[in-house]
Design a protein around this motif. Sequence first.
Motif, PDB file in Angstrom:
ATOM      1  N   GLU A   1     -51.328  70.765  40.449  1.00 22.26           N
ATOM      2  CA  GLU A   1     -51.226  71.653  39.046  1.00 22.26           C
ATOM      3  C   GLU A   1     -49.696  71.192  38.559  1.00 22.26           C
ATOM      4  N   ARG A   2     -48.779  71.358  39.568  1.00 24.25           N
ATOM      5  CA  ARG A   2     -47.231  71.184  39.213  1.00 24.25           C
ATOM      6  C   ARG A   2     -46.968  69.961  38.659  1.00 24.25           C
TER       7      ARG A   2
ATOM      8  N   ASN B   1     -48.701  69.529  35.072  1.00 26.74           N
ATOM      9  CA  ASN B   1     -47.810  70.553  34.101  1.00 26.74           C
ATOM     10  C   ASN B   1     -46.361  70.287  33.558  1.00 26.74           C
ATOM     11  N   TYR B   2     -45.780  69.129  34.547  1.00 24.83           N
ATOM     12  CA  TYR B   2     -44.529  68.820  34.263  1.00 24.83           C
ATOM     13  C   TYR B   2     -44.477  68.060  33.102  1.00 24.83           C
TER      14      TYR B   2
ATOM     15  N   GLN C   1     -51.974  73.395  44.108  1.00 27.20           N
ATOM     16  CA  GLN C   1     -50.996  73.900  43.618  1.00 27.20           C
ATOM     17  C   GLN C   1     -49.771  72.558  43.182  1.00 27.20           C
TER      18      GLN C   1
ATOM     19  N   PHE D   1     -39.134  67.991  43.565  1.00 29.55           N
ATOM     20  CA  PHE D   1     -38.659  69.186  42.695  1.00 29.55           C
ATOM     21  C   PHE D   1     -37.350  69.695  43.369  1.00 29.55           C
TER      22      PHE D   1
END
Length: 88
Positions: free
Chosen positions: A15-16, A19-20, A12, A84
Amino acid sequence: MDQEALNKEFEQAVERVNNYPELFPADFLLRLYAYYKKATHNVDPPGSRRAIINAFKANALFQAKGISESEAKEKYVQLVKDFFEEKR
């Protein structure tokens, strides 16, 4: 945390990051690179066309020397969480 939960959290986090839409700071990317390579047991040498980038990547890998795959996943996940959290 068990290995299955760690693997899921790691995937995860990857993926984060992938996709940022904005740019990440270079030092952050180098730490992610080193932890990702260790976490996935990727032993391929840095493959940039620019020697300076390869040198920075090699240095990041050297600094992550000696950590296990699980520890690298944990560090990757924590680094992403911290980044984040600061963005909020």
